[in-house]
Design a protein around this motif. Sequence first.
Motif, PDB file in Angstrom:
ATOM      1  N   ALA A  28     -24.545  24.293   8.369  1.00  0.00           N
ATOM      2  CA  ALA A  28     -24.554  23.629   6.861  1.00  0.00           C
ATOM      3  C   ALA A  28     -24.535  22.299   7.368  1.00  0.00           C
ATOM      4  O   ALA A  28     -23.235  21.519   7.777  1.00  0.00           O
ATOM      5  CB  ALA A  28     -24.054  23.574   6.086  1.00  0.00           C
ATOM      6  N   ILE A  29     -24.973  21.051   8.156  1.00  0.00           N
ATOM      7  CA  ILE A  29     -25.038  20.138   7.961  1.00  0.00           C
ATOM      8  C   ILE A  29     -24.884  19.062   6.844  1.00  0.00           C
ATOM      9  O   ILE A  29     -25.708  19.378   5.938  1.00  0.00           O
ATOM     10  CB  ILE A  29     -26.493  19.105   8.768  1.00  0.00           C
ATOM     11  CG1 ILE A  29     -26.693  19.598  10.072  1.00  0.00           C
ATOM     12  CG2 ILE A  29     -25.842  17.804   9.721  1.00  0.00           C
ATOM     13  CD1 ILE A  29     -28.067  20.201  11.212  1.00  0.00           C
ATOM     14  N   GLU A  30     -23.915  18.092   6.967  1.00  0.00           N
ATOM     15  CA  GLU A  30     -23.540  16.828   5.853  1.00  0.00           C
ATOM     16  C   GLU A  30     -23.531  15.579   6.117  1.00  0.00           C
ATOM     17  O   GLU A  30     -22.916  16.215   6.952  1.00  0.00           O
ATOM     18  CB  GLU A  30     -22.752  18.188   4.320  1.00  0.00           C
ATOM     19  CG  GLU A  30     -21.291  18.251   4.950  1.00  0.00           C
ATOM     20  CD  GLU A  30     -20.460  18.555   4.508  1.00  0.00           C
ATOM     21  OE1 GLU A  30     -20.520  19.741   3.422  1.00  0.00           O
ATOM     22  OE2 GLU A  30     -19.396  18.502   3.337  1.00  0.00           O
ATOM     23  N   GLY A  32     -23.053  12.213   3.748  1.00  0.00           N
ATOM     24  CA  GLY A  32     -22.008  12.217   2.125  1.00  0.00           C
ATOM     25  C   GLY A  32     -21.946  13.043   1.272  1.00  0.00           C
ATOM     26  O   GLY A  32     -20.985  13.194   0.405  1.00  0.00           O
ATOM     27  N   GLY A  33     -22.888  14.865   1.187  1.00  0.00           N
ATOM     28  CA  GLY A  33     -22.535  15.790   0.640  1.00  0.00           C
ATOM     29  C   GLY A  33     -23.534  15.429  -0.516  1.00  0.00           C
ATOM     30  O   GLY A  33     -22.988  15.192  -1.875  1.00  0.00           O
ATOM     31  N   THR A  34     -24.158  13.815  -0.739  1.00  0.00           N
ATOM     32  CA  THR A  34     -24.598  13.209  -1.977  1.00  0.00           C
ATOM     33  C   THR A  34     -26.297  13.362  -2.424  1.00  0.00           C
ATOM     34  O   THR A  34     -26.724  13.684  -2.976  1.00  0.00           O
ATOM     35  CB  THR A  34     -24.850  11.563  -1.728  1.00  0.00           C
ATOM     36  OG1 THR A  34     -26.103  11.398  -1.075  1.00  0.00           O
ATOM     37  CG2 THR A  34     -23.181  10.795  -1.374  1.00  0.00           C
ATOM     38  N   PRO A  40     -30.355  26.070  -0.818  1.00  0.00           N
ATOM     39  CA  PRO A  40     -28.718  25.797  -0.765  1.00  0.00           C
ATOM     40  C   PRO A  40     -28.477  26.377   0.829  1.00  0.00           C
ATOM     41  O   PRO A  40     -29.263  28.069   0.870  1.00  0.00           O
ATOM     42  CB  PRO A  40     -27.660  26.971  -1.823  1.00  0.00           C
ATOM     43  CG  PRO A  40     -28.745  27.033  -2.946  1.00  0.00           C
ATOM     44  CD  PRO A  40     -29.957  26.893  -2.033  1.00  0.00           C
ATOM     45  N   VAL A  41     -28.427  26.226   1.770  1.00  0.00           N
ATOM     46  CA  VAL A  41     -28.056  26.223   3.549  1.00  0.00           C
ATOM     47  C   VAL A  41     -26.952  27.920   3.021  1.00  0.00           C
ATOM     48  O   VAL A  41     -26.359  27.892   2.708  1.00  0.00           O
ATOM     49  CB  VAL A  41     -27.844  25.374   3.781  1.00  0.00           C
ATOM     50  CG1 VAL A  41     -27.947  26.414   5.414  1.00  0.00           C
ATOM     51  CG2 VAL A  41     -29.019  24.091   4.028  1.00  0.00           C
ATOM     52  N   GLN A  42     -27.641  28.930   3.752  1.00  0.00           N
ATOM     53  CA  GLN A  42     -26.960  29.947   4.218  1.00  0.00           C
ATOM     54  C   GLN A  42     -26.284  29.734   4.873  1.00  0.00           C
ATOM     55  O   GLN A  42     -26.584  29.864   6.074  1.00  0.00           O
ATOM     56  CB  GLN A  42     -27.677  31.570   4.564  1.00  0.00           C
ATOM     57  CG  GLN A  42     -28.086  31.918   2.802  1.00  0.00           C
ATOM     58  CD  GLN A  42     -27.492  31.755   1.581  1.00  0.00           C
ATOM     59  OE1 GLN A  42     -26.164  32.446   2.162  1.00  0.00           O
ATOM     60  NE2 GLN A  42     -27.383  31.134   0.213  1.00  0.00           N
TER      61      GLN A  42
HETATM   62  C1  LIG Z   1     -17.333  20.084  -1.473  1.00  0.00           C
HETATM   63  C2  LIG Z   1     -18.134  20.485  -0.946  1.00  0.00           C
HETATM   64  C3  LIG Z   1     -18.401  21.546  -0.603  1.00  0.00           C
HETATM   65  C4  LIG Z   1     -19.686  22.615  -0.156  1.00  0.00           C
HETATM   66  N1  LIG Z   1     -19.913  24.158  -0.164  1.00  0.00           N
HETATM   67  C5  LIG Z   1     -21.244  24.687   0.373  1.00  0.00           C
HETATM   68  C6  LIG Z   1     -20.898  26.326   0.372  1.00  0.00           C
HETATM   69  O1  LIG Z   1     -20.574  26.530  -0.562  1.00  0.00           O
HETATM   70  N2  LIG Z   1     -21.776  26.978   1.663  1.00  0.00           N
HETATM   71  C7  LIG Z   1     -23.222  25.766   1.328  1.00  0.00           C
HETATM   72  O2  LIG Z   1     -24.006  26.312   2.561  1.00  0.00           O
HETATM   73  N3  LIG Z   1     -22.911  23.921   1.328  1.00  0.00           N
HETATM   74  C8  LIG Z   1     -22.150  24.101   0.639  1.00  0.00           C
HETATM   75  N4  LIG Z   1     -21.723  22.598   0.775  1.00  0.00           N
HETATM   76  C9  LIG Z   1     -22.741  21.736   1.700  1.00  0.00           C
HETATM   77  C10 LIG Z   1     -24.178  21.200   0.913  1.00  0.00           C
HETATM   78  O3  LIG Z   1     -25.166  22.359   0.345  1.00  0.00           O
HETATM   79  C11 LIG Z   1     -25.363  20.694   1.825  1.00  0.00           C
HETATM   80  O4  LIG Z   1     -25.343  21.551   2.731  1.00  0.00           O
HETATM   81  C12 LIG Z   1     -24.961  19.037   1.577  1.00  0.00           C
HETATM   82  O5  LIG Z   1     -24.985  18.418  -0.095  1.00  0.00           O
HETATM   83  C13 LIG Z   1     -26.482  18.814   2.236  1.00  0.00           C
HETATM   84  O6  LIG Z   1     -25.901  17.651   2.768  1.00  0.00           O
HETATM   85  P1  LIG Z   1     -25.498  16.406   2.357  1.00  0.00           P
HETATM   86  O7  LIG Z   1     -25.692  16.120   0.476  1.00  0.00           O
HETATM   87  O8  LIG Z   1     -23.710  16.227   2.528  1.00  0.00           O
HETATM   88  O9  LIG Z   1     -26.112  15.124   2.872  1.00  0.00           O
HETATM   89  P2  LIG Z   1     -26.552  14.347   2.427  1.00  0.00           P
HETATM   90  O10 LIG Z   1     -25.760  13.056   3.518  1.00  0.00           O
HETATM   91  O11 LIG Z   1     -27.174  13.726   1.394  1.00  0.00           O
HETATM   92  O12 LIG Z   1     -27.903  14.740   3.832  1.00  0.00           O
HETATM   93  C14 LIG Z   1     -29.470  14.562   3.341  1.00  0.00           C
HETATM   94  C15 LIG Z   1     -29.934  15.701   3.623  1.00  0.00           C
HETATM   95  O13 LIG Z   1     -29.591  15.265   5.589  1.00  0.00           O
HETATM   96  C16 LIG Z   1     -29.038  16.878   5.963  1.00  0.00           C
HETATM   97  N5  LIG Z   1     -28.354  15.275   6.929  1.00  0.00           N
HETATM   98  C17 LIG Z   1     -27.332  14.709   6.775  1.00  0.00           C
HETATM   99  N6  LIG Z   1     -26.880  14.159   7.927  1.00  0.00           N
HETATM  100  C18 LIG Z   1     -27.201  13.741   8.858  1.00  0.00           C
HETATM  101  C19 LIG Z   1     -27.930  14.571  10.328  1.00  0.00           C
HETATM  102  N7  LIG Z   1     -26.231  13.409  10.529  1.00  0.00           N
HETATM  103  N8  LIG Z   1     -28.023  14.936  10.656  1.00  0.00           N
HETATM  104  C20 LIG Z   1     -29.193  15.747  10.353  1.00  0.00           C
HETATM  105  N9  LIG Z   1     -29.414  15.620   8.910  1.00  0.00           N
HETATM  106  C21 LIG Z   1     -28.415  15.884   8.273  1.00  0.00           C
HETATM  107  C22 LIG Z   1     -28.299  17.565   5.472  1.00  0.00           C
HETATM  108  O14 LIG Z   1     -28.185  18.412   5.476  1.00  0.00           O
HETATM  109  C23 LIG Z   1     -29.110  17.045   4.040  1.00  0.00           C
HETATM  110  O15 LIG Z   1     -30.385  18.198   4.265  1.00  0.00           O
HETATM  111  C24 LIG Z   1     -20.619  21.850   0.421  1.00  0.00           C
HETATM  112  C25 LIG Z   1     -20.454  20.297   0.370  1.00  0.00           C
HETATM  113  C26 LIG Z   1     -19.752  20.046  -0.249  1.00  0.00           C
HETATM  114  C27 LIG Z   1     -19.679  18.564  -0.246  1.00  0.00           C
END
Ligand SMILES: Cc1cc2nc3c(=O)[nH]c(=O)nc-3n(C[C@H](O)[C@H](O)[C@H](O)COP(=O)(O)OP(=O)(O)OC[C@H]3O[C@@H](n4cnc5c(N)ncnc54)[C@H](O)[C@@H]3O)c2cc1C
Lengths: 388, 477
Positions: A28-30, A32-34, A40-42
């Motif tokens: 799962a790529i994150e 800022g997590g915003t 939800p990604v598995q």
């Molecule tokens: C505290 C916390 C706990 C979490 N727990 C889980 C969990 O238990 N299970 C789970 O599956 N996920 C979990 N996640 C991840 C979360 O649910 C989503 O995967 C995450 O919100 C998606 O990315 P984002 O919001 O950080 O990205 P944002 O920065 O908001 O990005 C938006 C989208 O762009 C993608 N993205 C961001 N940066 C890049 C990049 N550089 N290149 C390509 N794509 C990009 C992201 O994947 C997302 O789809 C957790 C996240 C946090 C912060």
Amino acid sequence: MTAPLRPTSEAEIEAIVAEAVAARTPLAIEGGGTRDIGRPVQAARAVSTLGLSGVTLYEPSELVLSARAGTKLSEIEALLAGNRQRLAFEPIDWRPLLGTSGEPTIGGVTASNASGPRRIQAGAARDHLIGIRATTGRGETIKSGGRVMKNVTGYDFAKLAAGSWGTLGILTEVTYKLLPMAETETTLVYEGLDAARAVDAMTTALGTPFEVTGAAFLPGEPSRTLIRFEGFSASCGYRAGRLSDMLAAFGAPERLHDEASQSLWTAIRDVRPLGATGSDVVWRISVKPTDGPQVVARLEAEVSARTFLDWSGGLVWAAIDGPADGGAATVRTLVAMLGGHATLVRAPHGLRAALPSFQPEAPAVAAITAKIRESFDPAGVLNPGRMG
Amino acid sequence: MSAILMPKPDQRVLDRRDAIIAGLAKLVPPAALITAEDERRAYETDALTAYRQLPLAVVLPSTTEEVAAVLAFLNAEGVKVVARGAGTSLAGGALPAEDAVVLGVSKMNRVLEVDTANRTIRVEAGVTNLGVTAAVQHLGFFYAPDPSSQLACTIAGNIGMNSGGAHCLKYGVTTNNVLGVKMVMMDGTIVEIGGEALDAAGLDLLGLIVGSEGQIGVVTEAVLRILPLAEGARPMLMGFQSAEACGACVAAIIASGIIPVAIEYMDRPAIRVCEAFAHAGYPLDVEALLIIEVEGSEEEIADLIDRITAIAAKFEPSTFKVSQSEAESAAIWKGRKSAFGAMGRIADYMCMDGTIPTGQLPRVLTGISEICAGYGLEVANIFHAGDGNLHPLVLFNANKPGELEKAEAAGADILKLCVEVGGCLTGEHGVGVEKRELMVHQFNRIDLDQQMRVKTALDPQWLLNPHKVFPLEGRPV
Ligand SMILES: Cc1cc2nc3c(=O)[nH]c(=O)nc-3n(C[C@H](O)[C@H](O)[C@H](O)COP(=O)(O)OP(=O)(O)OC[C@H]3O[C@@H](n4cnc5c(N)ncnc54)[C@H](O)[C@@H]3O)c2cc1C
Ligand SMILES: Cc1cc2nc3c(=O)[nH]c(=O)nc-3n(C[C@H](O)[C@H](O)[C@H](O)COP(=O)(O)OP(=O)(O)OC[C@H]3O[C@@H](n4cnc5c(N)ncnc54)[C@H](O)[C@@H]3O)c2cc1C
């Protein structure tokens, strides 16, 4: 789930992806997590891009900026503001609506093809993104585009990456073209129109040469229809004056300037009119502007939706509280009939897991999408299911 | 014939020519199928006239369904297809092959729907670029991308190449102005992508299709964004004694927060030829000339001209002239837009299309002079200065043996220089056959392989315009 991996170089990202492919454990790529949007990604592991940070190129006189994907949007905006420049697509900040914390990154802005009220005039992130570097699901880092404003060399993968929600590659670096910040802005506010009249006024305004850069309708007592102009102050005044003459039939508008206008549009950009996190489900519905009033009427009547309109009617934000499916059946049917698409952006976890977040594509289009995705990520390790 | 090779035609296809034509004859009316050699000649080249290939046959379908039937048939037969709009490509994008069928969209030229409230127009792909504007001008609207070839070139070709024009600085190129397409895949599947809403669900397939040079599918219809015409527009001319001063002036204007609708640059040789052709009032005693156009009401135009005048003064232009009439404005633009044609009257030329970071202008112009001098050739430079898109016209005499090859070699060196300074091989004309082998200078193996994988995924047999864009070596098929 364990703490996210935090690579600091493309080589580390390549190794992480290669390992995920070998072990068949999705990532799962994150950023800022915003933007917790999409199914939800598995995934077994999360990869954070926050270790890949920093502006790598900024040439104000050439209107170009490159940054590594984990760079905070706020850092970039502050840097640009120092030279009175900006990312013209007005990227939305999801935190108020989604109740997320953290800092939006430029990679997330790109992967979600962010846009804002200025979309009607300036386009979305895709229209300003001129270059990318990304590590694909093959663990290889590719580039597309570059740092110049006009480039048709090879296929335009920058466009594909914008709005791919991390399902084609992990963006490592992005390059945007910039625009000067407007000297000032003015908003005309019409009170008391209904949605249909408001869209009539807004689409009329967009058909004039007066360069409207925002057109939104906020229901309420009284309703407000907002039309924004940006530019040099004499020019804004002139255009606002000419347009209000032309729209005399819609009433006498109030005029807001500078900060008063700005804060209104920031609130619209960030979907604040729908209120902070609640139990309801929020949909983002994109249709042709003249269909906006019909969407509003139907959703109000059938699922008691609360709504507002941006993009002169072309973007309907709807909050729905009550139906077990979050209004999905109604929304999807309506949009399929009109042409357009709806995205589920806020919903309880269970509902998001159960429903496709994005409008289902026609089978022939879905087949193309699947083939393209397969060519970038044959093992399906990047954000699997996010867009499905 | 010159340096760029075409692969040997597929003998099995050539041998089956009669059967293939008989099959096509069942799918389209007789008038839509061209088989006689003298009639096929009309399709043997595009605006890169140094290259010619007589196609197997030409089909000119009238409907999307006919296109679908033709493609499904040719797919089953394993026959290559070159989609063609007006054949104005400068990169050999529409160059046929001996074992390929040309599929022209010139009969699909109807405007289907104009919707000013939503600012869209739906057209068949064979409508000309100017035809789109002509359909909405009386309503106060226009279609923004304006290639100089706009009288002839089609929306199909514009989408194929992601074409630009002088006014793209403000309004963007084709990809920023297309909202949807109807397209036929090689296997005959008809798909609709995007539509009248501002964005579409799922991956941005439209962004991939625009600029894919006829290699992914054949576009038959498009929904385009139309925009309201400005209240007024006025060009001005500014002449400088050096490329450096001129380049610095452009940078200063942009840094001040003004984005004119167009900033066009010509060097001394280009000015001479264009002035002789168009009598536009260009100064002949300057090294570099800018055409800058601003838009708005009378007051807004006056205000912008004042601001630009004040900025330009620091760079000591030796000529400064604001257009005083519609006629003068038209003449100024006629000179620029007919530059290629005017040049064609005095010499053969290769038109290059690299883009560079605008700050590199003086360095690159010096480099271009040196390169051309090294080959004993003359060059004239025309340049979309606001966005760094450079059009050096390398002049040569096609009747002199060896000159075309020299011009091509000079062109290749110029494009390599563009890449070296951080730019690219092509800003708006496309890769086509012309720059195919140069792709290795901009992309590495990994980049090219991924692009080709997408091609393979959507056209597994590589039947759609296969000899273009990618170097012949290292292809999967
Ligand atoms: C505290 C916390 C706990 C979490 N727990 C889980 C969990 O238990 N299970 C789970 O599956 N996920 C979990 N996640 C991840 C979360 O649910 C989503 O995967 C995450 O919100 C998606 O990315 P984002 O919001 O950080 O990205 P944002 O920065 O908001 O990005 C938006 C989208 O762009 C993608 N993205 C961001 N940066 C890049 C990049 N550089 N290149 C390509 N794509 C990009 C992201 O994947 C997302 O789809 C957790 C996240 C946090 C912060
Ligand atoms: C004098 C002159 C001036 C020019 N000025 C400019 C300029 O200012 N800016 C600019 O960008 N270009 C310019 N060009 C280049 C050219 O006009 C453009 O590339 C134009 O878009 C080509 O359109 P066309 O209809 O002639 O297409 P063609 O040349 O027929 O085809 C161009 C490409 O599109 C593909 N294609 C054609 N039809 C379809 C279809 N239905 N579906 C999918 N793919 C298809 C072809 O296979 C080919 O790869 C100029 C050319 C000339 C001769």
